[in-house]
Write an enzyme that holds these catalytic residues in place. Structure first.
Site, PDB file in Angstrom:
ATOM      1  N   LYS A  16      31.885  -6.896   8.263  1.00 19.62           N
ATOM      2  CA  LYS A  16      32.629  -7.046   7.175  1.00 19.62           C
ATOM      3  C   LYS A  16      34.335  -5.630   6.738  1.00 19.62           C
ATOM      4  O   LYS A  16      35.022  -6.010   6.529  1.00 19.62           O
ATOM      5  CB  LYS A  16      32.387  -7.424   6.178  1.00 19.62           C
ATOM      6  CG  LYS A  16      31.721  -8.549   6.155  1.00 19.62           C
ATOM      7  CD  LYS A  16      30.790 -10.111   5.038  1.00 19.62           C
ATOM      8  CE  LYS A  16      29.593  -8.574   4.641  1.00 19.62           C
ATOM      9  NZ  LYS A  16      28.905  -8.961   5.732  1.00 19.62           N
ATOM     10  N   GLY A  17      33.509  -4.764   6.655  1.00 20.36           N
ATOM     11  CA  GLY A  17      34.761  -3.650   6.047  1.00 20.36           C
ATOM     12  C   GLY A  17      35.211  -3.351   6.619  1.00 20.36           C
ATOM     13  O   GLY A  17      36.645  -3.240   5.814  1.00 20.36           O
ATOM     14  N   GLY A  40      26.267  -2.275   3.372  1.00 18.26           N
ATOM     15  CA  GLY A  40      26.269  -1.036   3.446  1.00 18.26           C
ATOM     16  C   GLY A  40      27.572  -1.987   4.381  1.00 18.26           C
ATOM     17  O   GLY A  40      27.923  -2.074   5.601  1.00 18.26           O
ATOM     18  N   HIS A  41      29.167  -0.527   4.286  1.00 17.05           N
ATOM     19  CA  HIS A  41      30.522  -1.479   4.340  1.00 17.05           C
ATOM     20  C   HIS A  41      31.167   0.179   5.297  1.00 17.05           C
ATOM     21  O   HIS A  41      31.283   0.612   4.234  1.00 17.05           O
ATOM     22  CB  HIS A  41      31.308  -1.961   3.683  1.00 17.05           C
ATOM     23  CG  HIS A  41      30.592  -3.202   3.411  1.00 17.05           C
ATOM     24  ND1 HIS A  41      31.017  -4.355   2.008  1.00 17.05           N
ATOM     25  CD2 HIS A  41      29.632  -3.779   3.618  1.00 17.05           C
ATOM     26  CE1 HIS A  41      30.645  -5.120   2.252  1.00 17.05           C
ATOM     27  NE2 HIS A  41      29.414  -5.105   2.919  1.00 17.05           N
ATOM     28  N   THR A 304      23.445   0.514   7.541  1.00 11.33           N
ATOM     29  CA  THR A 304      23.517   0.932   7.356  1.00 11.33           C
ATOM     30  C   THR A 304      23.152   1.983   6.088  1.00 11.33           C
ATOM     31  O   THR A 304      23.200   2.697   5.873  1.00 11.33           O
ATOM     32  CB  THR A 304      25.082   0.385   6.909  1.00 11.33           C
ATOM     33  OG1 THR A 304      25.140  -0.016   8.111  1.00 11.33           O
ATOM     34  CG2 THR A 304      25.993   1.658   6.619  1.00 11.33           C
ATOM     35  N   LYS A 336      33.222  -6.512  17.089  1.00 10.94           N
ATOM     36  CA  LYS A 336      32.488  -6.394  18.386  1.00 10.94           C
ATOM     37  C   LYS A 336      32.139  -7.243  20.051  1.00 10.94           C
ATOM     38  O   LYS A 336      31.635  -6.491  20.291  1.00 10.94           O
ATOM     39  CB  LYS A 336      31.099  -5.111  18.073  1.00 10.94           C
ATOM     40  CG  LYS A 336      30.610  -5.300  16.401  1.00 10.94           C
ATOM     41  CD  LYS A 336      29.517  -4.993  16.421  1.00 10.94           C
ATOM     42  CE  LYS A 336      28.498  -3.387  16.922  1.00 10.94           C
ATOM     43  NZ  LYS A 336      28.087  -3.101  16.570  1.00 10.94           N
ATOM     44  N   ASP A 338      33.916  -5.598  22.585  1.00 11.83           N
ATOM     45  CA  ASP A 338      33.248  -4.508  23.534  1.00 11.83           C
ATOM     46  C   ASP A 338      32.243  -4.283  23.731  1.00 11.83           C
ATOM     47  O   ASP A 338      31.733  -3.983  24.593  1.00 11.83           O
ATOM     48  CB  ASP A 338      33.877  -3.101  22.595  1.00 11.83           C
ATOM     49  CG  ASP A 338      33.654  -3.033  21.698  1.00 11.83           C
ATOM     50  OD1 ASP A 338      33.803  -3.783  20.286  1.00 11.83           O
ATOM     51  OD2 ASP A 338      33.095  -1.642  21.347  1.00 11.83           O
TER      52      ASP A 338
END
Ligand code: IMP
Length: 430
Positions: A16-17, A40-41, A304, A336, A338
């Site tokens: 989300k970050g 944790g972003h 994170t 993500k 990739d």
């Protein structure tokens, strides 16, 4: 849209970050409404990696005013660590541009100690919490024993904190855990009270005025839909309302604000979970290692906040459809992509099977996923590295087909696709 709400459509850690970062470039406010420093972003800007736990990640943009809402639980030690880290990176989180609700609750070392003691007492059936005191802080809120930021403004604040520590000590003692010294906590928190005073306000008034003035408020959910205390995989959830409607109660916005809201669901191209609880599409072995990464990159699948390796699996379309409904998601940001490059085949769970019957939706939400067996669709994979792709048309046809199918299963369009951790590694689908 004046109100843009970014929510995690899975078990958190969807990325989300970096999606907030993209939207924040066009917003005036960046607001958080739930959770605490369990979140944790991560936002990567060139060589700088920002890992934020409490402060909304939009703050990295200079025009943004950051807001921490009443639905949050705030550990002031983490907050000021973050303020300092941001300062060193050239980002100001001074009171002029960060406002915190007077009604947010405080997290103290007593909450953290209790969180850890309760987890130890649960033994094998533990939730796998982050140990940050989140559950106990929300418990105190609900049982009306909590300490709010507004209490810091009162002359008897130290006494209140001391009473709270003494109360918690009684439970810690029952759990055979080490007790805390009320005077020491009181001293530490008196210092925070002084520093926090200029940050505290009624953010609801400010946000209401901002919406009426046509400002853009970017709202940042923490954790994900499946960790929501009501709608998640209960009891393996966090203790707050992580879903989009929680933005209203967690920021003090009226229902009218929702009529002009846009909800963007962030979904990883596969599925991950950290902590205990059901995970129907979980995989193990080589594929798990492949999806998780070795941990050598900061964006590999390790928590994170806690550094724990995340459990990984195929994307679960049944749970994604559920997230779309519960949040009112109107478009998706897929992250993500990739990571799936190089797989021979990719799988998507489209429905579940239970007692020989195929089910497109859950009967009673995701709390008891045990009896459900995922039904997969297999699609051809793609070999090409997509990390340099910036236009939809340049994605390999098989990757496009995978994304189109994902969008079809979810029933909503895809707006963004991330193909790497860097800010510009993003495909915008017009
Ligand atoms: P708590 O929020 O620390 O009480 O943890 C409850 C559950 O939510 C555990 O399974 C945690 O691993 C999970 N959790 C809490 N915060 C996050 C997050 O930001 N990302 C992913 N999982 C989280």
């Amino acid at each position: 849209m004046p109100l843009q709400v970014i929510v995690g459509a899975q078990w958190g850690d969807e990325g989300k970050g970096r999606i907030v970062d993209w939207f924040a470039g066009r917003a005036d406010y960046s607001a958080r409404y739930n959770g605490g420093d369990n979140a944790g972003h991560t936002v990567t800007v060139g060589k700088q990696i920002f890992k934020l736990h409490l402060i909304p990640s939009g703050i990295i943009h200079p025009q943004i005013v950051a807001v921490l809402g009443n639905g949050m639980v705030i550990n002031p030690r983490t907050l000021f660590d973050e303020v300092e880290t941001l300062k060193k990176a050239g980002v100001s989180a001074a009171p002029e541009r960060m406002h915190i609700s007077y009604a947010a609750h405080l997290i103290t070392p007593a909450h953290q100690a209790l969180d850890k003691a309760l987890e130890a007492a649960r033994g094998k059936g533990n939730i796998g919490t982050t140990g940050r005191g989140i559950g106990p802080a929300y418990t105190d809120k609900a049982t009306r024993h909590g300490v709010r930021l507004a209490d810091m403004l009162n002359p008897d604040f130290c006494e209140r904190i001391g009473d709270h520590v003494a109360d918690t000590n009684r439970t810690l003692k029952m759990l055979a855990a080490a007790e805390l010294d009320p005077a020491a906590v009181c001293d530490e928190y008196r210092g925070y009270a002084e520093r926090l005073k200029p940050y505290i306000s009624d953010v609801s008034i400010e946000l209401d005025a901002a919406i009426k003035a046509g400002r853009v408020i970017l709202v940042e959910g923490a954790q994900g839909t499946l960790l929501d205390v009501d709608f998640g995989t209960y009891p393996f959830v966090t203790s707050s309302s992580t879903t989009a409607p929680g933005a209203l109660t967690g920021l003090g916005l009226g229902l009218e604000a929702a009529s002009d809201a846009q909800v963007i669901g962030v979904v990883k191209a596969f599925q991950t979970r950290v902590g205990s609880g059901p995970f129907p599409t979980e995989v193990s072995g080589d594929l798990a290692l492949r999806l998780r990464g070795s941990g050598s990159n900061p964006w590999d699948e390790y928590g994170t906040t806690t550094g724990r390796p995340r459990r990984v699996g195929w994307l679960d379309g049944v749970l994604l459809r559920y997230a779309v409904r519960i949040n009112g998601i109107s478009e998706l940001a897929v992250t993500k992509l990739d990571i799936l490059s190089g797989l021979e085949i990719v799988r998507l769970c489209t429905t579940y099977k239970r007692d020989g019957k195929t089910l497109a939706d859950l009967e009673f939400g995701p709390a008891d996923l045990g009896p459900y067996e995922p039904v997969y669709e297999e699609l051809p994979g793609w070999k090409e590295d997509v990390s340099g792709v910036r236009r939809w048309a340049d994605l390999p046809p098989a990757a496009q087909a995978y994304l189109e199918r994902l969008s079809g299963i979810a029933g909503v369009p895809i707006r963004l696709v991330s193909v790497g951790a860097e800010r510009e590694q993003l495909v915008v689908k017009e």
